[in-house]
Design a protein around this motif. Structure first.
Motif: not given
Length: 127
Positions: A4-15, A42-50, A58-63
C-alpha cells in the motif's frame, strides 16, 4: 515496506509529475528559457518514469523490497526535485548552485533501484 505504501507513493509521484508538467508547460513557459524548460521537463519525465515503476513494484511483489523503494523515492527527490530547484532559482537570478552535485547522487540512487529491481525479479523467476 507494505504494498500500500509503495502504491500510494507511486501514485503521489505520478500525480505531482502531471501537476509539475502542466505548471511547466503553462506557467513557466513564459519565464523560462528553452534550455531551462527542457531541464525542468527532464525532472518531470524521470519523476513519472519512477512513479510508474513504483506502481509496478507495488503490484508485482507481495512484499516489496524496502531497498528498492527507498532507492527510487530518495533518488526521485534528489534527482527531480534538485532539477526543479536549480531551474526555478536560476530563472529568478539566484541559482542555488549547491543543488548541482545533488542531482547526480539522485541519478545514482535511481540506477541502484533498477539494479535492485533486476536482482529481485531474477530471484522470483524459477526456470
Amino acid at each position: 515496506m507494505t504494498q500500500q505504501i509503495v502504491l500510494i507513493t507511486g501514485a503521489l509521484f505520478g500525480m505531482l509529475a502531471v501537476i509539475f508538467g502542466a505548471f511547466g508547460a503553462h506557467a513557466l513557459k513564459k519565464i523560462l528559457t528553452e534550455k531551462q524548460l527542457k531541464s525542468f521537463e527532464t525532472g518531470v519525465k524521470y519523476q513519472m518514469y519512477h512513479a510508474l515503476v513504483l506502481l509496478f513494484v507495488g503490484s508485482y511483489f507481495n512484499v516489496p523490497s524496502s531497498a528498492i523503494y527507498y532507492a527510487f523515492v530518495i533518488g526521485v527527490i534528489l534527482f527531480s526535485f534538485s532539477i526543479y530547484g536549480l531551474v526555478l532559482s536560476d530563472a529568478k537570478g539566484k541559482k542555488m548552485k549547491f543543488l548541482g552535485p545533488i542531482t547526480p547522487l539522485g541519478g545514482l540512487l535511481l540506477i541502484a533501484g533498477w539494479a535492485l529491481l533486476i536482482y529481485n525479479i531474477s530471484q522470483t523467476i524459477h526456470v
